[in-house]
Write an enzyme that holds these catalytic residues in place. Structure first.
Site, PDB file in Angstrom:
ATOM      1  N   ASP A  22       3.716  -6.742   3.898  1.00  0.00           N
ATOM      2  CA  ASP A  22       4.058  -5.660   4.633  1.00  0.00           C
ATOM      3  C   ASP A  22       3.991  -6.169   6.175  1.00  0.00           C
ATOM      4  OD1 ASP A  22       3.049  -2.772   5.844  1.00  0.00           O
ATOM      5  OD2 ASP A  22       0.722  -3.696   5.186  1.00  0.00           O
ATOM      6  N   HIS A  28       0.950  -1.312   0.287  1.00  0.00           N
ATOM      7  CA  HIS A  28      -0.128  -0.374  -0.391  1.00  0.00           C
ATOM      8  C   HIS A  28       0.857   1.432   0.206  1.00  0.00           C
ATOM      9  CE1 HIS A  28       0.247   1.239   4.385  1.00  0.00           C
ATOM     10  NE2 HIS A  28       0.604  -0.074   4.875  1.00  0.00           N
ATOM     11  N   ASP A  36      -0.325   4.199   0.607  1.00  0.00           N
ATOM     12  CA  ASP A  36      -0.458   5.545   1.843  1.00  0.00           C
ATOM     13  C   ASP A  36       0.197   5.787   2.879  1.00  0.00           C
ATOM     14  OD1 ASP A  36      -2.269   2.889   2.556  1.00  0.00           O
ATOM     15  OD2 ASP A  36      -3.281   4.880   3.905  1.00  0.00           O
ATOM     16  N   HIS A  75       4.034   3.573  12.578  1.00  0.00           N
ATOM     17  CA  HIS A  75       2.782   4.856  12.161  1.00  0.00           C
ATOM     18  C   HIS A  75       3.550   6.073  13.883  1.00  0.00           C
ATOM     19  CE1 HIS A  75      -0.627   2.368  11.539  1.00  0.00           C
ATOM     20  NE2 HIS A  75       0.153   1.874  10.414  1.00  0.00           N
ATOM     21  N   ASP A 106       6.494   1.599   6.220  1.00  0.00           N
ATOM     22  CA  ASP A 106       4.977   0.532   6.118  1.00  0.00           C
ATOM     23  C   ASP A 106       4.227   1.806   5.764  1.00  0.00           C
ATOM     24  OD1 ASP A 106       2.560  -0.252   6.665  1.00  0.00           O
ATOM     25  OD2 ASP A 106       2.118   0.089   8.464  1.00  0.00           O
ATOM     26  N   GLU A 147      -4.963   1.986   2.639  1.00  0.00           N
ATOM     27  CA  GLU A 147      -5.486   1.097   3.627  1.00  0.00           C
ATOM     28  C   GLU A 147      -5.001   1.002   5.150  1.00  0.00           C
ATOM     29  OE1 GLU A 147      -2.913  -2.596   6.125  1.00  0.00           O
ATOM     30  OE2 GLU A 147      -2.414  -0.627   5.906  1.00  0.00           O
ATOM     31  N   GLU A 148      -4.352   1.586   5.388  1.00  0.00           N
ATOM     32  CA  GLU A 148      -4.295   3.007   6.775  1.00  0.00           C
ATOM     33  C   GLU A 148      -5.280   2.813   7.196  1.00  0.00           C
ATOM     34  OE1 GLU A 148      -2.189   2.126   8.413  1.00  0.00           O
ATOM     35  OE2 GLU A 148       0.033   2.033   7.192  1.00  0.00           O
TER      36      GLU A 148
END
Length: 422
Positions: free
Chosen positions: A209, A89, A91, A392, A152, A186-187
Site C-alpha cells: 500500500d 485494502h 475500500d 484520494h 489506493d 482501511e480508509e
C-alpha cells in the site's frame, strides 16, 4: 536455484487487467457508518476476489461477514518456515467519489501533461508530480477526471492477485505458506477492527500500500483523536447582552488560535507532526471540535493535547460561565516501535527489491496503514510500494510497469524466506 527474474521475462502479467476491473467496482467506505463493513458495496469486490482465487485453485478463499477476504497458498517446500501474509485494502477514500470510475491508460508516457477528458480542468502535470520524471516510456493509468482512480489500494490488491497467479503457474518457484488478506474500511481507520489473526496464521506480514517503486516503509505516525466539547450559554438574541456565551464563537476562536506556521498539515513535512481540526459542529448552546493529532514520537501526542487544552482555557477567560470537556483517544501507533525488533523482515524486503532490479529506499509514512495496527496486534507488518500516487484525488495515477515490479518483489520476497528457512 530457480531463476525467478528469467521466468518473469516470459511471464504474462495480470495485474493491469485485474486493476482495470477492480477500480470500476465502487468500494468507497463511510466514516459515519457504524456497520462493519461501513458500506456493503465493499463486499462486491470481495466476492470477485474470492471467485478469482478459487478459479486459480485456491479453495481456501472465502469472505467473512465483515467483508474480510482470506486465502492460503500452501507451502511448496518441505522444510517448515515462517508463514507470510500479504495484505491490501479494498475500500477507497471518502474524500473523493469512487463511483463510475473510468480508467484510462496513457501509453508510453513522455513527460506531457495528462489532461483528463471528463473534466479538462483536471490536469496531471510533471511540474506538480515530480515522480512522473521516472516514468518515461511507462504506461500510466488515471481516472477520467470525475473520480479518484482507486490505485489506493486496488493496485496492491491486483499485485497480490498477480503474485498468486504466478505461484500457481510456476509451482517450482519456492515459497512457504502464504496468507492473503484483503481488508475493508482501511480508509476510515477500521481496517483491522474484525481481522482474524488465527485465520491469517503468519509470522510476518506486508501491506502492499505504498507509493513510489522501491519504497519500503518501516515507520508511521503515531495517532490520537482529540475532541473538545463546549457548553455555552444560550439566550434570546434580542436580550443576550451580558448573558449569551456562544459555543460556536468559542469553537471558532479556538480554531483561530491554532498554530499556523508549524504543527499544521499545511506547514509541516517529513518528520514533523501536526494538530489538525477535521470536523466542527454545534449551536449557540453546544459545539464540538474533532481533531487528529499526529507525530512519529508517541510522547508528542500528549504535548499536542495539552496545547489544545491551554488554547481552550485561554479562550474561556472571556467566557466565564461556559464549560468544556476534553477527550483524547488512541488511534494507532508508530509501527517502528515494534519493527525495530524484527530486522529480518525489513532486510528480506530490501533484498527482494534488489532482486527485482530496484534500488530500495527506507521511508516513513506521514499517515498510517493496516500494517500499523497489525504490527501491534502481533503481526510485524511493514509497508511495500504499490506504485500509488496522488492518493484520494482526481489526479491519482499508477504505472503499469511499477505494478509489475511490485508483483515481482512479492514473489522474490517469499522465495528469500524459503531460501533462508527463517
Amino acid at each position: 536455484m530457480t531463476n525467478i527474474s528469467q521466468i518473469f521475462q516470459k511471464y504474462t502479467y495480470s495485474s493491469a487487467q485485474r486493476f482495470l476491473t477492480y477500480v470500476q467496482i465502487d468500494t468507497q467506505s463511510d466514516p459515519n457508518s457504524s456497520s462493519s463493513p461501513t458500506t456493503e458495496k465493499q463486499k462486491d469486490l470481495g466476492k470477485v476476489l474470492v471467485q478469482e482465487l478459487k478459479q486459480l485453485g485456491i479453495d481456501s478463499a472465502h469472505m467473512d461477514e465483515y467483508g474480510y477476504v482470506y486465502a492460503l497458498v500452501p507451502s511448496n517446500i518441505k522444510q517448515s518456515i515462517p508463514g507470510l501474509c500479504f495484505c491490501a485494502h479494498m475500500d477507497t477514500s471518502p474524500d473523493c467519489s469512487g463511483k463510475d470510475v473510468k480508467p484510462i491508460i496513457h501509453q508510453n508516457y513522455q513527460g506531457q501533461d495528462l489532461v483528463l477528458p471528463d473534466d479538462p480542468s483536471v490536469i496531471i502535470r510533471l511540474s506538480e508530480h515530480p515522480d512522473l520524471a521516472e516514468q518515461m516510456g511507462h504506461d500510466i493509468v488515471t481516472a477520467s477526471g470525475k473520480t479518484l482512480l482507486g490505485a489506493d489500494n486496488k493496485a496492491g490488491v491486483a499485485e497480490i492477485m498477480d503474485a498468486v497467479q504466478f505461484w500457481v503457474q510456476h509451482p517450482d518457484v519456492p515459497h512457504g505458506p502464504i496468507s492473503i488478506l484483503f481488508t475493508p474500511d482501511e480508509e476510515v481507520g477500521r481496517g483491522t477492527d474484525h481481522v482474524n489473526l488465527e485465520k491469517v496464521n503468519a509470522q510476518y506480514g506486508y501491506t502492499i500500500d505504498g507509493e513510489k517503486r522501491g519504497h519500503l516503509e518501516n515507520e508511521t505516525f503515531s495517532a490520537d483523536g482529540f475532541t473538545i466539547s463546549i457548553e455555552g450559554i444560550s439566550q434570546h438574541p434580542g436580550f443576550a447582552k451580558g448573558r449569551m456565551e456562544s459555543a460556536i464563537k468559542i469553537a471558532s476562536e479556538i480554531v483561530n488560535l491554532l498554530p499556523k506556521d508549524h504543527l499544521s498539515p499545511e506547514s509541516t513535512e517529513k518528520m514533523e507532526g501536526f494538530i489538525h481540526p477535521v470536523e466542527i459542529s454545534g449551536s449557540v448552546e453546544t459545539a464540538t471540535i474533532d481533531f487528529i493529532l499526529r507525530d512519529f514520537k508517541t510522547e508528542k501526542l500528549q504535548e499536542y493535547g495539552d496545547l489544545l487544552k491551554d488554547i481552550t482555557h485561554q479562550v474561556l477567560i472571556n467566557y466565564p460561565h461556559s464549560k468544556v470537556q476534553f477527550k483524547q483517544t488512541e488511534q494507532y501507533r508508530n509501527m517502528n516501535e515494534i519493527l525495530i525488533n524484527h530486522p529480518a523482515c525489513l532486510e528480506n524486503a530490501m533484498e527482494a527489491m534488489k532482486r527485482a532490479g530496484l534500488q530500495p529506499e527506507m521511508q516513513s509514512i506521514r499517515g498510517g496503514t493496516d500494517g500499523s495496527r497489525l504490527t501491534f496486534m502481533g503481526l510485524p507488518c511493514p509497508n511495500l510500494f504499490a506504485g500509488e500516487h496522488a492518493f484520494h484525488s482526481k489526479q491519482e495515477w499508477v504505472s503499469i510497469q511499477d505494478m509489475q515490479k511490485a508483483t515481482e518483489t512479492i514473489v522474490h520476497l517469499a522465495a528469500i524466506y524459503a531460501e533462508k528457512g527463517t
